[in-house]
Design an enzyme around this catalytic site. Structure first.
Site, mmCIF file in Angstrom:
data_model
loop_
_atom_site.group_PDB
_atom_site.id
_atom_site.type_symbol
_atom_site.label_atom_id
_atom_site.label_comp_id
_atom_site.label_asym_id
_atom_site.label_seq_id
_atom_site.Cartn_x
_atom_site.Cartn_y
_atom_site.Cartn_z
ATOM 1 N N ARG A 1 -4.652 0.173 8.823
ATOM 2 C CA ARG A 1 -4.772 1.632 8.655
ATOM 3 C C ARG A 1 -6.060 2.043 9.345
ATOM 4 O O ARG A 1 -7.141 1.593 8.965
ATOM 5 C CB ARG A 1 -4.791 2.000 7.169
ATOM 6 N N HIS B 1 2.751 7.510 10.889
ATOM 7 C CA HIS B 1 2.811 6.865 9.572
ATOM 8 C C HIS B 1 4.229 6.308 9.387
ATOM 9 O O HIS B 1 4.988 6.775 8.548
ATOM 10 C CB HIS B 1 2.459 7.884 8.490
ATOM 11 N N GLN C 1 5.675 5.213 5.873
ATOM 12 C CA GLN C 1 5.999 6.340 4.998
ATOM 13 C C GLN C 1 7.349 6.941 5.368
ATOM 14 O O GLN C 1 8.159 7.264 4.483
ATOM 15 C CB GLN C 1 4.907 7.403 5.111
ATOM 16 N N ASP D 1 2.731 18.062 3.802
ATOM 17 C CA ASP D 1 1.619 17.110 3.733
ATOM 18 C C ASP D 1 0.327 17.932 3.673
ATOM 19 O O ASP D 1 0.345 19.151 3.917
ATOM 20 C CB ASP D 1 1.643 16.199 4.977
ATOM 21 N N CYS E 1 4.345 12.865 0.949
ATOM 22 C CA CYS E 1 3.913 11.461 1.050
ATOM 23 C C CYS E 1 2.830 11.127 0.035
ATOM 24 O O CYS E 1 2.645 9.963 -0.299
ATOM 25 C CB CYS E 1 3.444 11.163 2.462
ATOM 26 N N ARG F 1 8.230 3.117 -0.912
ATOM 27 C CA ARG F 1 7.307 2.454 0.015
ATOM 28 C C ARG F 1 7.401 0.932 -0.183
ATOM 29 O O ARG F 1 7.410 0.175 0.784
ATOM 30 C CB ARG F 1 5.861 2.916 -0.248
HETATM 31 N N1 NVA Z 1 -1.732 13.153 6.812
HETATM 32 C C1 NVA Z 1 -2.354 12.411 5.728
HETATM 33 C C2 NVA Z 1 -1.392 11.433 5.146
HETATM 34 C C3 NVA Z 1 -1.932 10.609 4.009
HETATM 35 C C4 NVA Z 1 -0.976 9.593 3.502
HETATM 36 C C5 NVA Z 1 -3.607 11.725 6.240
HETATM 37 O O1 NVA Z 1 -3.562 11.179 7.357
HETATM 38 O O2 NVA Z 1 -4.619 11.757 5.558
HETATM 39 N N1 CP Z 2 1.251 8.106 1.349
HETATM 40 C C1 CP Z 2 0.277 7.190 1.546
HETATM 41 O O1 CP Z 2 0.211 6.522 2.591
HETATM 42 O O2 CP Z 2 -0.548 7.043 0.497
HETATM 43 P P1 CP Z 2 -1.953 6.269 0.473
HETATM 44 O O3 CP Z 2 -2.894 7.017 1.382
HETATM 45 O O4 CP Z 2 -2.364 6.288 -0.952
HETATM 46 O O5 CP Z 2 -1.734 4.866 0.990
#
Ligand code: NVA
Ligand code: CP
Length: 298
Positions: free
Chosen positions: A102, A129, A132, A217, A257, A285
């Site tokens: 990540r 993502h 997700q 989101d 998500c 997930r």
């Molecule tokens: N768009 C959000 C998704 C989190 C799961 C982010 O990147 O923070």
């Molecule tokens: N939706 C998602 O990826 O959640 P986290 O940021 O908690 O991993």
């Protein structure tokens, strides 16, 4: 399939294979049928951003499959002190059987995959993502039986979620409608590839009209904290609320998500009315990623 770097890199067959296996794994888990397909194998999980779901579902998934997952925060490993990603890739390839990452730049994930001899899974970048979206498609299919022909609507920022929903929805034969404020459109390459499957608009009500699934989101993603106040103003009117839902199909699902910011991209009322599918989505997930792990590392 060697890696999972983005949804766009998958074929429709890849997605259906993952979703079918995910359904089986979910059924088997609920019926006490064990899958120990990753016995003795390890997954290295690199995190440059926070996580609840991704971390816990990958760690639990590896354990359930008989393997082991290592949580590696970039603050604690040499990557955070500047060790190159290409060296990290080659070192982890000597110990582990897969890497989940990540991070911010998609190019970092691509470079990791280029230098690693083991499968690499994108656990979120600023661009995509994919894990997700596999869970989202699984959740939609569970409730609607099919994906083909459904109208999937996304309201909000043209971010990683928007890019991946467009790619996944289009590949699975869905009509995808995306409403963002001007200047917050999704990735141009992603929208071009989606072709006629995608309608882009700046009008959330037009996007939601008759939709079967409404997704949203956060307005400010991880790494955009400094823009949060400006974004609150720019995204006014792009909220999933009762008025917007009244425009969608009567039985429309709502997906998020998570984490959600109630009162911003979604009202508390709509969130709680659709908590059933939103937390199924979070649960899925686990099942979708176990399918990915089995396919890539089994
Ligand atoms: N768009 C959000 C998704 C989190 C799961 C982010 O990147 O923070
Ligand atoms: N939706 C998602 O990826 O959640 P986290 O940021 O908690 O991993």
């Amino acid at each position: 399939m060697k890696d999972l770097l983005s949804i766009s890199a998958l074929s429709k067959q890849d997605i259906l294979r993952i979703l079918n296996l995910a359904d089986q794994l979910k059924f088997d888990l609920k019926h006490g049928i064990a899958h120990r397909t990753l016995e003795g194998k390890t997954l290295a999980m690199l995190f440059r951003k926070s996580s609840t779901r991704t971390r816990v579902s990958f760690e639990t998934g590896m354990y359930q499959l008989g393997g082991h997952a290592m949580f590696l925060s970039s603050n604690d490993i040499q990557l955070g002190r500047g060790e190159p990603i290409r060296d990290t890739a080659r070192v982890l390839s000597r110990y582990s059987n897969g890497i989940m990452i990540r991070t911010f730049a998609q190019s970092e994930v691509e470079e990791l995959a280029q230098y690693a001899d083991i499968p690499v899974i994108n656990g979120l970048t600023d661009f995509a993502h994919p894990c997700q979206i596999l869970a989202d498609l699984m959740t939609i299919r569970e409730r609607q039986t099919v994906l083909e022909g459904l109208t999937l609507c996304y309201i909000g920022d043209g971010n990683n979620m928007a890019n991946s929903l467009i790619a996944g929805g289009a590949l699975c034969g869905m009509k995808v409608r995306v409403a963002t404020p001007k200047g917050y459109e999704p990735d141009a390459g992603v929208t071009a590839r989606a072709g006629d499957a995608l309608t882009l608009t700046n009008d959330p009500f037009e996007a939601a009209k008759g939709a079967d699934v409404i997704c949203t989101d956060v307005w400010a993603s991880m790494g955009q904290e400094a823009e949060a106040e400006k974004r609150k103003q720019d995204f006014a009117g792009f909220q999933v609320n009762g008025a917007l839902m009244a425009n969608a199909n009567a039985n429309a699902m709502v997906l998020h998500c998570l984490p959600a910011h109630r009162g911003e991209e979604i009202t508390d009322e709509i969130f709680e009315a659709h908590a059933g599918e939103i937390f199924d989505e979070a649960e899925n997930r686990l099942h979708a990623q176990k399918a990915v792990l089995e396919i890539l590392m089994g």
